[in-house]
Design an enzyme around this catalytic site. Structure first.
Site, PDB file in Angstrom:
ATOM      1  N   HIS A 106     -35.792   9.930 -35.042  1.00 16.82           N
ATOM      2  CA  HIS A 106     -35.298  11.236 -34.602  1.00 16.82           C
ATOM      3  C   HIS A 106     -35.027  12.168 -35.773  1.00 16.82           C
ATOM      4  O   HIS A 106     -35.016  13.391 -35.599  1.00 16.82           O
ATOM      5  CB  HIS A 106     -34.044  11.059 -33.746  1.00 16.82           C
ATOM      6  CG  HIS A 106     -34.341  10.597 -32.358  1.00 16.82           C
ATOM      7  ND1 HIS A 106     -33.621  10.999 -31.254  1.00 16.82           N
ATOM      8  CD2 HIS A 106     -35.303   9.765 -31.880  1.00 16.82           C
ATOM      9  CE1 HIS A 106     -34.121  10.437 -30.165  1.00 16.82           C
ATOM     10  NE2 HIS A 106     -35.139   9.672 -30.525  1.00 16.82           N
ATOM     11  N   HIS A 267     -40.748   1.490 -29.002  1.00 18.06           N
ATOM     12  CA  HIS A 267     -40.147   0.896 -27.819  1.00 18.06           C
ATOM     13  C   HIS A 267     -40.396  -0.603 -27.738  1.00 18.06           C
ATOM     14  O   HIS A 267     -40.227  -1.199 -26.673  1.00 18.06           O
ATOM     15  CB  HIS A 267     -40.664   1.600 -26.559  1.00 18.06           C
ATOM     16  CG  HIS A 267     -40.244   3.031 -26.473  1.00 18.06           C
ATOM     17  ND1 HIS A 267     -40.735   3.912 -25.529  1.00 18.06           N
ATOM     18  CD2 HIS A 267     -39.369   3.750 -27.216  1.00 18.06           C
ATOM     19  CE1 HIS A 267     -40.183   5.101 -25.712  1.00 18.06           C
ATOM     20  NE2 HIS A 267     -39.353   5.026 -26.738  1.00 18.06           N
TER      21      HIS A 267
END
Length: 726
Positions: A106, A267
């Site tokens: 991020h 993920h």
């Protein structure tokens, strides 16, 4: 009702009348000039990150400090931290790997290739708005977990480098082999003000994917890093998310394969958190009360942490080994049938309806659950192009590992510029096309060689305007955001820059300079282009009666066409360059705002920008040879005529048409048109801050100062990409 008598009476009793009310009397309080004039030109963007905000001082040398770092000792400490679960924020499955990977992702994922802004290069995740974005919930905890390590190593490692290195170590400790790590990200000490995050006034406002192509935005919603994991505008439809995913990852310069690898790799480890309703979550760090000490999102749901944690509101665990690298993401994606469901917080997600309970609970070893996926995860299965790549990775885990390693390295280093800026023992040897690679130097011109080349350039028949224009065209592509562009590499002579409209006049000088380069064999074309600017400026100063030496540092090299990604370099083509009075489109901001934007990318201050524009005008360096802003009868002479005549009240200015892009300056007495100008010219008389600077240069005693300031700013631009000189 208060009267003057009240004031006198209060004063008579010994009380100060201005200390009686409940008004906020602190510095900066009250209605600001921006409140009154919200469209005020943002000249303040040119004053960011000055040494006045830097607690380390202007003499601090991060590269020197980093050389003292026990790099592998730091990595060892990070590895230990990963499994040192803290009661104030317990680690899922006893590991912070997923949290640190998300923190690094991020931080880097705010990068936008269209303008080069955003990214992890300056540690901006510490500051607003990023520290409080809805998509960054709980990353305040990740940064706080790192504090003891940052405290231990001090200034030998920047926060910006530490964030990314922590993500790398998290992957490595989970059994993944990363591509490498390049340090060199220097911290700043205040939020970036120049990044356009969008016009929306409410968090998570939806944007159509088509809108992303028209603006330098990297996410489909205000406050997200990429896309809404529940689908566009919470649609819950995997296929509808494909366009948004391509748009957002494409804005970072990622292709479909890199996109699939990044989503799946990110993920493979960790989980999302949505144990209960998001209404239980308190204010973000910027809005949290002072006693929270920079932390935010305190939750009242259960314990608020661990099994009760709420981050995105989604409650998803993708793989059965969430702390160890695997290919389970793709295996689960294609093995099971997925049904839409909702998290305990009410967020849309998918569950493998036909799967056994094989997913371990993060805090209770006796519990298992079925695999779950985000809406956007299933896009990788149901979009035809993404599916082809995903099935290849399913059947070839090594190909997936290689693709993710390279894509992760690109993601986390994309805004660092050329590889020459990387430092540390784990910098990969391979040159990558997105790094804008350069060959090794083959020339080493002596002082006499440079003198001879200057004579050859001066005798070439090129005018001062042509010499200055070609050098500016080469160097001014630099972007301070991602350190791309600049004169090194002489890419002005390559595609696509050679064909840009803004360079049409400038490149006409290239054949002459290329001939000088070939005949001399003493310097690169890149150096000769910059040297042409040196000759032009020195000639112009001499014509103004000043003997000025323009500093020149040789050492540039010439890139090859195969080292130049045409598609990525197209993004450097300016939509406006106020220094050359160029504007390609009228549907994007105002001309004067785009001038500020360009100056900020060139890391210029307001005085530097002012001096350069004034000098470029009198040197006749407009992109098309027009007379707009050329407020002088002595073109090619480095005078302060631009400022003198701009501020002369003998002239009044009127727009030539309704667009108010071009103006005529008429003699107030005769009505004769004396000059023409663009908005990029008149702003130096209109804007109060820029006029204050222009008045300095227009003064009768300012000529020599102006020339020296112009030369200093000119040399700065010419050397912006000379990282070897730092």
């Amino acid at each position: 009702m208060s009267t003057s008598d009240d004031i006198h009476n209060t004063t008579a009793t010994g009380k100060c009348p201005f200390h009686q009310g409940g008004h906020d009397q602190s510095a900066g309080a009250g209605t600001t000039t921006r409140d009154w004039w919200p469209n005020q030109l943002r000249v303040d963007l040119l004053n960011q990150h000055s040494n006045r905000s830097n607690p380390l001082g202007e003499d601090f040398d991060y590269r020197k400090e980093f050389s003292k770092l026990d790099y592998y000792g730091l990595k060892k400490d990070l590895k230990a931290l990963l499994t040192e679960s803290q009661p104030w924020w317990p680690a899922d499955w006893g590991s912070y790997a997923g949290l640190f990977i998300r923190m690094a992702w991020h931080g880097a994922g705010t990068y936008r290739s269209i303008d080069g802004r955003g990214g992890a290069g300056r540690g901006q995740q510490r500051f607003a708005p990023l520290n409080s974005w809805p998509d960054n919930v709980s990353l305040d905890k990740a940064r706080r977990l790192l504090w003891p390590i940052k405290q231990k190593y001090g200034q030998k490692i920047s926060w910006a480098d530490l964030f990314i290195l922590a993500g790398n170590v998290a992957l490595e400790n989970s059994g993944f082999r990363t591509f490498g790590f390049g340090a060199g990200r220097e911290d700043v000490w205040e939020p970036d003000l120049d990044v356009n995050w969008g016009d929306e006034k409410a968090w998570l406002t939806h944007r159509h994917p088509e809108a992303l192509a028209k603006a330098p935005l990297g996410a489909t919603e205000m406050g997200l890093i990429y896309v809404n994991p529940e689908g566009p505008d919470h649609s819950g439809e995997p296929l509808s998310a494909a366009a948004a995913i391509r748009a957002t990852f494409g804005n970072m310069g990622m292709n479909d394969e890199e996109t699939v690898a990044l989503i799946a790799g990110g993920h493979t480890l960790g989980k999302t958190h949505g144990a209960g309703p998001t209404s239980n979550v308190g204010p973000d760090p910027e809005a949290a009360p002072i006693e929270e000490q920079g932390l935010g999102w305190a939750s009242t749901y259960g314990s608020g942490v661990g099994a009760d944690a709420i981050t995105s509101g989604l409650e998803v665990v993708w793989t059965q080994t969430p702390t160890q690298w695997s290919n389970y993401f793709f295996e689960n994606l294609f093995k099971y049938e997925w049904v839409q469901t909702r998290s305990p917080a009410g967020a849309i997600q998918f569950e493998a309806v036909d799967a056994p309970e094989i997913i371990p609970d993060p805090f209770d070893p006796s519990k298992k659950r079925k695999p779950t996926m985000l809406v956007t995860d299933l896009t990788l299965r149901f979009d035809p192009e993404f599916e082809k790549i995903s099935r290849r990775f399913l059947n070839d885990p090594q190909a997936f590992n290689e693709a993710f390693a390279r894509a992760w390295f690109k993601l986390t280093h994309r805004d660092m510029g050329p590889k020459s800026r990387y430092i540390g023992p784990e910098v990969p040897k391979e040159d990558l096309i997105w790094q804008d690679p350069l060959p090794q130097p083959i020339y080493n011109p002596t002082e006499q060689d440079i003198i001879d080349l200057k004579f050859a350039i001066a005798d070439s028949g090129l005018s001062v305007s042509e010499l200055v224009s070609v050098a500016w065209a080469s160097a001014s592509t630099f972007r301070g955001g991602d350190k791309r562009g600049g004169a090194n590499g002489a890419r002005l002579a390559l595609m696509p820059q050679r064909d840009w409209d803004v360079n049409a006049a400038a490149v006409r000088a290239l054949p002459v300079l290329e001939k000088i380069q070939k005949e001399s064999g003493k310097a690169s074309l890149a150096d000769i282009i910059v040297l042409a600017g040196v000759v032009g400026v020195e000639k112009a100063a001499s014509a103004a009666g000043l003997s000025i030496h323009v500093p020149f540092a040789p050492g540039r090299v010439d890139a090859r066409q195969d080292q130049t990604d045409i598609e990525m370099f197209e993004l450097l083509e300016p939509i406006a360059d106020g220094f050359r009075n160029y504007r390609a489109r009228l549907d994007v901001s105002t001309t004067e705002s785009l001038l500020i934007d360009k100056a900020q990318q060139l890391t210029l201050t307001a005085p530097e920008m002012t001096a350069l524009v004034g000098g470029m005008r009198v040197l006749g360096a407009n992109f098309d040879g027009s007379k707009n802003g050329v407020f002088t009868d002595r073109v090619g002479v480095l005078s302060n005529d631009f400022f003198v005549n701009l501020l002369d009240m003998r002239y009044e200015w009127k727009a030539t048409d309704e667009s108010k892009e071009l103006f005529e300056g008429r003699d107030r007495e005769t009505g004769e048109v004396k000059y023409t100008a663009s908005r990029a010219d008149l702003v130096f008389g209109s804007n109060s801050v820029l006029r204050a600077v222009a008045e300095v240069y227009a003064s009768s005693d300012a000529h020599e100062k102006f020339v020296k300031d112009f030369v200093a700013a000119w040399v700065k631009v010419m050397n912006l990409d000379r990282f070897d000189l730092l």
